[in-house]
Design an enzyme around this catalytic site. Structure first.
Site, PDB file in Angstrom:
ATOM      1  N   SER A  56       1.097  -0.914   0.389  1.00 57.15           N
ATOM      2  CA  SER A  56      -0.606  -0.060   0.268  1.00 57.15           C
ATOM      3  C   SER A  56       1.093   1.285   0.170  1.00 57.15           C
ATOM      4  CB  SER A  56      -0.967   0.285   1.058  1.00 57.15           C
ATOM      5  OG  SER A  56      -1.380   1.244   1.083  1.00 57.15           O
ATOM      6  N   HIS A 115       2.060  11.610  -0.957  1.00 51.19           N
ATOM      7  CA  HIS A 115       1.744  13.892  -1.094  1.00 51.19           C
ATOM      8  C   HIS A 115       3.422  14.018  -1.295  1.00 51.19           C
ATOM      9  CE1 HIS A 115      -1.868  12.284   0.814  1.00 51.19           C
ATOM     10  NE2 HIS A 115      -1.367  11.774   1.731  1.00 51.19           N
ATOM     11  N   HIS A 167      -1.516   7.157  -4.956  1.00 52.06           N
ATOM     12  CA  HIS A 167      -2.044   6.186  -4.017  1.00 52.06           C
ATOM     13  C   HIS A 167      -2.168   4.951  -4.915  1.00 52.06           C
ATOM     14  CE1 HIS A 167      -5.462   3.209  -2.693  1.00 52.06           C
ATOM     15  NE2 HIS A 167      -4.777   3.279  -1.504  1.00 52.06           N
ATOM     16  N   ARG A 170      -3.507  -6.455  -2.904  1.00 53.39           N
ATOM     17  CA  ARG A 170      -3.796  -7.583  -2.344  1.00 53.39           C
ATOM     18  C   ARG A 170      -4.624  -8.144  -2.610  1.00 53.39           C
ATOM     19  NH1 ARG A 170      -7.407  -2.935  -2.215  1.00 53.39           N
ATOM     20  NH2 ARG A 170      -9.013  -3.904  -2.290  1.00 53.39           N
ATOM     21  N   HIS A 185      -3.628   6.747 -16.679  1.00 54.79           N
ATOM     22  CA  HIS A 185      -4.716   5.852 -17.115  1.00 54.79           C
ATOM     23  C   HIS A 185      -4.452   4.857 -18.722  1.00 54.79           C
ATOM     24  CE1 HIS A 185      -8.890   6.690 -14.628  1.00 54.79           C
ATOM     25  NE2 HIS A 185      -8.011   8.059 -14.544  1.00 54.79           N
ATOM     26  N   HIS A 232     -20.433  14.698   0.744  1.00 58.04           N
ATOM     27  CA  HIS A 232     -20.848  15.818   0.617  1.00 58.04           C
ATOM     28  C   HIS A 232     -20.063  17.787   0.338  1.00 58.04           C
ATOM     29  CE1 HIS A 232     -16.976  14.851   2.317  1.00 58.04           C
ATOM     30  NE2 HIS A 232     -16.547  16.195   3.384  1.00 58.04           N
ATOM     31  N   GLY A 240      -8.379  -2.031  16.007  1.00 61.64           N
ATOM     32  CA  GLY A 240      -7.344  -2.274  16.605  1.00 61.64           C
ATOM     33  C   GLY A 240      -6.526  -2.389  15.757  1.00 61.64           C
TER      34      GLY A 240
END
Lengths: 313, 313
Positions: free
Chosen positions: B136, B140, B150, B154, B183, B213, B296
């Site tokens: 992963s 920045h 990003h 997996r 792309h 939002h 956790g």
């Protein structure tokens, strides 16, 4: 803790008679009028702090002044944001809102009294399933020596009516006299109404403002309460006013005690890292933020609480 | 889109025979070995960028180097974080992990194949209900002209096994040639395996990286896939390797195209505001972040994705 209060309110839904419409209208008027008055008094206290600042930092910044922006809620009602970016307050928002409308049938099941007739309507929310008014404040300060703070009080009405709110203090480095002053003001306000309130509402606050993934509290706490309906509306409203006044008494005094001290770049940097935790709490756990953003609330007003500047180095 | 893939996988749970334990062990070994190799190649490419930087900004910073920190998962397995803070990369994390363990019975119901015998155990996860390995990456950048990015791939094994992953690009101001290059690399990787993959996985990415939002996408997209089990393990593994290689091909080239340009304070400021949106997405909506923090997981490794510096002015 929260479950007890909610259970009391749910039980009331089965027994309380409908409210007289004139009484209901008076109560809506009184509550929304108070939230507006408290907003005005908080803004005045904060602008006075901007005027009285006499420290060495931010020499190029003028005393801040609040800017107001009104907004309308598409479903009914609206609010007013007051935002100040000053030389003591890096960003402070004091929002009031008076909204009304309907819930989806599914959502209504989660809200005490919202799935029962009659609706709490009237001239300012006729036929609505809910009516809600409140004042909400978040202050992020330039100085790492001055704690950030949050305060909110609200009155919500379905076929039932209840009060909720509280305030909490988030110092960058806890300072015992500030913590004592902040808690002392809320304890005095609580004790004047019910000896059980302060211990219950303090514990509720500690429980609510906790970041499980960090194993830390957001700050040094304060009080938090919800679903408050003692059966005596006037008494609960008086308590909610006193909670606002306790905050108005304590927080400006805490700001004034530290605002004229200078700070180092390292202290400021640590403040920005601590603010990352504040952002994490608001976006991961805060019910109001999650609820507001996911139900089409006013994004700008909701995210007024976000720190102006934060770091995850 | 995601539901289709999940349904195919769920159907397979009722029909596929148990895997030969030796084959299973080889597959775990091959997948985790690849994720480690890809990690090494990505880190080498990024360190070379730090060496080759010849721009006018950050004159006091030395070429960055990755620092590695191993961590163990209390329930089984662990991982390695590689973090670099350099003069081109403000903060980049490349994490690998190989974990195994059990789910609560309730949670197992949500995971394809996790509530069916036999368990996918073996020397490195005997009797475990799941085994998962992945790489992963979140980058920045100092420059507002260089997009953030990003990438994650997996392999997850219960009584079933599947691949997932993807990559997406978050420019501060979209730049059509970068978008086309990014792309284009993923499209070529997809088309070499299945003509349906690129359109499906591009749409899935657009759907996933969306902030309701704000009414905006997180960036200019890429691809996203999950629950991939075509019935041919070697084919799916080869595709997942090609996704990683496509990212390794495209992203360093995009960085190099812009890294030597200077920027203004206003451009940097706008970058910090856009990063606030990135933080909002990760904390409000990202399934991996929410899942990891609430079950956790390793908080430092999960929040490696957070921007080093962000603003909500």
């Amino acid at each position: 803790m929260s479950f007890d209060a909610r259970a009391v309110l749910d039980a009331r839904a089965r027994t309380s008679p409908p409210e007289d419409p004139e009484v209901a209208a008076e109560r809506r008027q009184a509550a929304s009028g108070w939230f507006r008055e408290l907003r005005d008094r908080l803004c005045a206290a904060f602008e006075a702090i901007e005027d009285d600042y006499a420290g060495p930092m931010n020499p190029d910044l003028a005393p801040g002044r609040f800017e107001r922006t009104a907004w309308e809620r598409p479903g009914g009602g609206g609010g007013e944001m007051s935002v100040m970016r000053g030389r003591v307050f890096e960003k402070v928002g004091v929002n009031i809102s008076v909204v009304h409308g309907g819930f989806s049938p599914e959502f209504a099941k989660q809200i005490p009294g919202a799935d029962r007739d009659p609706a709490p309507g009237g001239a300012d929310g006729a036929g609505a399933q809910f009516w809600a008014a409140g004042v909400s404040l978040v202050a992020h300060m330039w100085s790492p020596h001055v704690p950030a703070a949050h305060m909110n009080t609200r009155h919500i009405r379905t076929t039932l009516g209840w009060f909720g709110g509280g305030g909490d203090l988030t110092p960058i480095t806890p300072h015992a006299p500030d913590t004592a002053r902040f808690h002392g003001a809320f304890k005095a306000a609580c004790d004047a109404h019910d000896a059980d309130y302060y211990p219950r509402f303090k514990a509720w606050c500690d429980d609510y403002f906790f970041l499980p993934h960090r194993g830390e509290t957001r700050g040094v706490g304060g009080i938090f309460y919800d679903y408050l309906d003692s059966g005596d509306w006037a008494r609960d409203f008086a308590f909610t006013r006193d909670v606002g006044l306790a905050f108005l008494d304590a927080y400006p005094a805490i700001i004034r005690a530290h605002m004229n001290r200078s700070w180092t770049e390292a202290e400021r940097d640590y403040q920005l890292i601590r603010r990352g935790r504040y952002a994490e709490f608001n976006l991961l756990y805060d019910r109001g933020t999650q609820f507001g953003l996911k139900t089409g609330g006013n994004t700008e007003a909701i995210l007024m609480s976000m720190p102006p500047h934060a770091k995850w180095p």
